[in-house]
Design a protein around this motif. Structure first.
Motif, short mmCIF file in Angstrom:
data_model
loop_
_atom_site.label_atom_id
_atom_site.label_comp_id
_atom_site.label_asym_id
_atom_site.label_seq_id
_atom_site.Cartn_x
_atom_site.Cartn_y
_atom_site.Cartn_z
N UNK A 216 0.85 -1.19 0.00
CA UNK A 216 0.00 0.00 0.00
C UNK A 216 0.88 1.25 0.00
N UNK A 217 0.56 2.18 -0.89
CA UNK A 217 1.36 3.41 -1.00
C UNK A 217 0.57 4.61 -0.48
N UNK A 218 1.27 5.65 -0.03
CA UNK A 218 0.60 6.86 0.48
C UNK A 218 -0.07 7.61 -0.67
N UNK A 219 -1.00 8.52 -0.36
CA UNK A 219 -1.69 9.28 -1.40
C UNK A 219 -0.75 10.23 -2.11
N UNK A 220 -1.05 10.54 -3.36
CA UNK A 220 -0.28 11.55 -4.10
C UNK A 220 1.08 11.04 -4.54
N UNK A 221 1.81 11.94 -5.21
CA UNK A 221 3.11 11.58 -5.76
C UNK A 221 4.26 12.00 -4.86
N UNK A 222 3.94 12.81 -3.82
CA UNK A 222 5.01 13.26 -2.94
C UNK A 222 5.54 14.63 -3.26
N UNK A 223 4.84 15.35 -4.15
CA UNK A 223 5.28 16.69 -4.56
C UNK A 223 4.38 17.80 -4.00
N UNK A 224 3.60 17.49 -2.98
CA UNK A 224 2.65 18.48 -2.46
C UNK A 224 3.38 19.66 -1.82
N UNK A 225 2.73 20.84 -1.90
CA UNK A 225 3.33 22.06 -1.35
C UNK A 225 3.07 22.15 0.14
N UNK A 226 4.02 22.80 0.82
CA UNK A 226 3.89 22.99 2.26
C UNK A 226 2.93 24.13 2.56
N UNK A 227 2.14 23.96 3.61
CA UNK A 227 1.23 25.01 4.05
C UNK A 227 0.97 24.87 5.53
N UNK A 228 0.97 25.99 6.24
CA UNK A 228 0.76 25.96 7.69
C UNK A 228 -0.57 25.30 8.03
N UNK A 229 -0.54 24.38 8.97
CA UNK A 229 -1.75 23.70 9.40
C UNK A 229 -2.08 22.45 8.61
N UNK A 230 -1.44 22.26 7.46
CA UNK A 230 -1.67 21.04 6.68
C UNK A 230 -0.99 19.86 7.37
N UNK A 231 -1.50 18.67 7.12
CA UNK A 231 -0.95 17.46 7.71
C UNK A 231 -0.35 16.61 6.58
N UNK A 232 0.87 16.10 6.81
CA UNK A 232 1.62 15.42 5.76
C UNK A 232 2.13 14.07 6.21
N UNK A 233 2.35 13.20 5.23
CA UNK A 233 3.22 12.04 5.36
C UNK A 233 4.54 12.42 4.72
N UNK A 234 5.64 11.97 5.28
CA UNK A 234 6.97 12.21 4.72
C UNK A 234 7.54 10.85 4.33
N UNK A 235 7.75 10.65 3.03
CA UNK A 235 8.22 9.36 2.53
C UNK A 235 9.64 9.47 2.00
N UNK A 236 10.30 8.33 1.87
CA UNK A 236 11.47 8.26 1.01
C UNK A 236 10.89 8.23 -0.40
N UNK A 237 11.20 9.23 -1.19
CA UNK A 237 10.49 9.49 -2.45
C UNK A 237 10.41 8.24 -3.32
#
Length: 328
Positions: free
Chosen positions: A1-22
């Protein structure tokens, strides 16, 4: 199972992220005060990182773990830790977008040394270290932002944003556990809302429980507030703790309130200043000019105000000038 998206999402205050090895399903995961790379697990809070911006304008980012509430950053030796509860100097991170996709991630050991890249200890190790060669990381936004367009106007004291969980309508505003957590993380203890819709009794109760004060100055989209409401804005802000101002999207009405606070503080603003603050319509500009005259006794200019009287001039309702009806 892979995380959502391609891993190129932009940073924004208050956003929640997963950090992957690309390009992989290996996620940066907090395990107590340590970090490691683990396979992606859906809804795993230890793999979720809330983006925070500093009160300074040095373009650095903080990442607070959703599960532990602690900040990602260098702490002991060369191994990446997630230990601090607050943003010390070495918990600020630098993300740089890479031409081949994803990001490089750098930290400043002890907050004083030059930023150093994060890389894998080795191909068999689940740990990251401070090294010399950047590992390519992916950023995957997994949840809409709490407070969109969040930014400090006066670092540590006055902030502005969209309404919490805004998605196009004023009524989207919501105060819940995530909202209050965001505000507490930034030390914000006072809300001034120019939303057309007020909070429910239950939501106000959540703010009271979190010791966050709330003032609702009702304003419709693309309209000006009254002079009396300007006074209410200032009274809600003056002598309060760290304050956030929002409306719906966080532009016109919010910019009008920010401009009013600046006028009460003694700043002299002109039309360009108002528009830079986000003021959108002629009625808002006219109301601010009237407020400036009421405070300073003269039209706005770009020069400083010599004397500062932080008490709002008393509001006087306009007299009824309509002619009286004659009795028949």
């Amino acid at each position: 199972m892979f995380p959502p998206g391609r891993g190129n999402d932009k940073l924004g205050a208050g956003d929640i992220y997963l950090i992957s090895v690309f390009g992989t399903n290996e996620m940066l995961t907090a395990t107590g005060e340590d970090t490691c790379l683990q396979e992606y697990q859906e809804d795993h809070h230890g793999q979720m990182w809330i983006c925070e911006v500093p009160v300074t304008s040095d373009h650095q980012i903080g990442m607070r773990n959703k599960q532990t509430g602690r900040m990602l950053g260098w702490w002991e030796g060369n191994i990446l830790k997630c230990k601090a509860k607050v943003n010390d100097a070495w918990e600020w991170l630098t993300f740089t977008r890479l031409s081949l996709g994803g990001y490089s991630l750098k930290v400043s050991p002890k907050g004083k040394e030059r930023p150093r890249p994060l890389q894998r200890v080795d191909s068999d190790s689940p740990h990251l270290k401070i090294g010399e060669v950047c590992t390519q990381f992916g950023l995957h936004k997994i949840k809409g932002p709490v407070f969109r367009r969040f930014e400090w106007v006066i670092p540590g004291h006055l902030a502005r944003s969209s309404a919490p969980f805004y998605d196009g309508e004023d009524a989207d505003e919501s105060i819940n556990e995530i909202s209050t957590e965001f505000l507490n993380n930034y030390g914000i203890k006072n809300i001034i809302s120019l939303n057309s819709v007020g909070l429910s009794t239950r939501q106000k109760g959540r703010l009271r429980a979190a010791k966050i004060s709330y003032s609702h100055i009702k304003a419709e989209k693309c309209t000006a507030v009254t002079q009396e409401q300007f006074d209410q804005i200032w009274n809600a802000y003056d002598k309060a703790g760290a304050t956030i101002v929002y409306c719906g999207y966080g532009d016109g009405r919010t910019g009008m309130a920010i401009s009013a606070i600046q006028l009460f503080q003694g700043r002299a603003l002109n039309d360009n200043d108002y528009m830079e603050n986000g003021v959108q319509c002629l009625s808002q500009l006219a109301a601010l000019k009237e407020l400036s005259v009421r405070i300073n006794g003269v039209e706005s200019s770009s020069g400083p105000v010599n004397t500062l009287d932080t008490q709002p001039p008393p509001y006087t309702a306009p007299e009824n000038t309509a002619p009286e009806k004659k009795e028949k």
